[in-house]
Scaffold this active site. Sequence first.
Site, PDB file in Angstrom:
ATOM      1  NE  ARG A  95      -2.878  -1.708  -1.672  1.00 20.62           N
ATOM      2  CZ  ARG A  95      -2.880  -2.600  -1.540  1.00 20.62           C
ATOM      3  NH1 ARG A  95      -3.009  -3.600  -0.609  1.00 20.62           N
ATOM      4  NH2 ARG A  95      -2.576  -2.876  -2.679  1.00 20.62           N
ATOM      5  CD  GLU A  98      -2.650   0.673  -4.090  1.00 18.61           C
ATOM      6  OE1 GLU A  98      -3.138   0.034  -5.149  1.00 18.61           O
ATOM      7  OE2 GLU A  98      -3.114   0.971  -2.967  1.00 18.61           O
ATOM      8  CB  SER A 121      17.237  13.840   3.919  1.00 16.24           C
ATOM      9  OG  SER A 121      17.662  13.574   4.711  1.00 16.24           O
TER      10      SER A 121
END
Length: 155
Positions: A95, A98, A121
């Site tokens: 997820r 995604e 960073s």
Amino acid sequence: MPHSNISSTPRQQLTERVLQAKAANNLTWASLAEDTGLSVVYVTAALLGQHPLPQAVAEVVAERLGLDRDAVVELQTIPLRGHVEDVSSDPTIYRFHEMVQVYGTTLKALVHEQFGDGIISAINFKLDIRKVEDPEGGERAVITLDGKFLPYKPF
């Protein structure tokens, strides 16, 4: 003197021992991080093989887990970071992939518009996760990614 791993194997093996000891002793990540002076996120990442721990913290955590002196030394070793196989097969981790696939270009565009040309960073970085009630029912996860902006510099 800091030591460094050139293979992920030692930390992966230690991570398995950590997970077994954590379960056997009915410990939480929060209880392992308690009174270490480090965040639960950082200690968890370290115990999962992504960061070294300072000696004092490695000793405290190893004692809580019932791990030996070799584990204390390995917990202080700089790991081969980001070397996790098959991360995309886990539904929770996938997820996150995604989310970046869907919102990555949006995040990039907004970062560049607000900060200019550069990166956020992952070294000078903080991560936090908390659970909040969803007004529509259930719970929501609030994840905060807090990284220092590093501009690209012409040379």
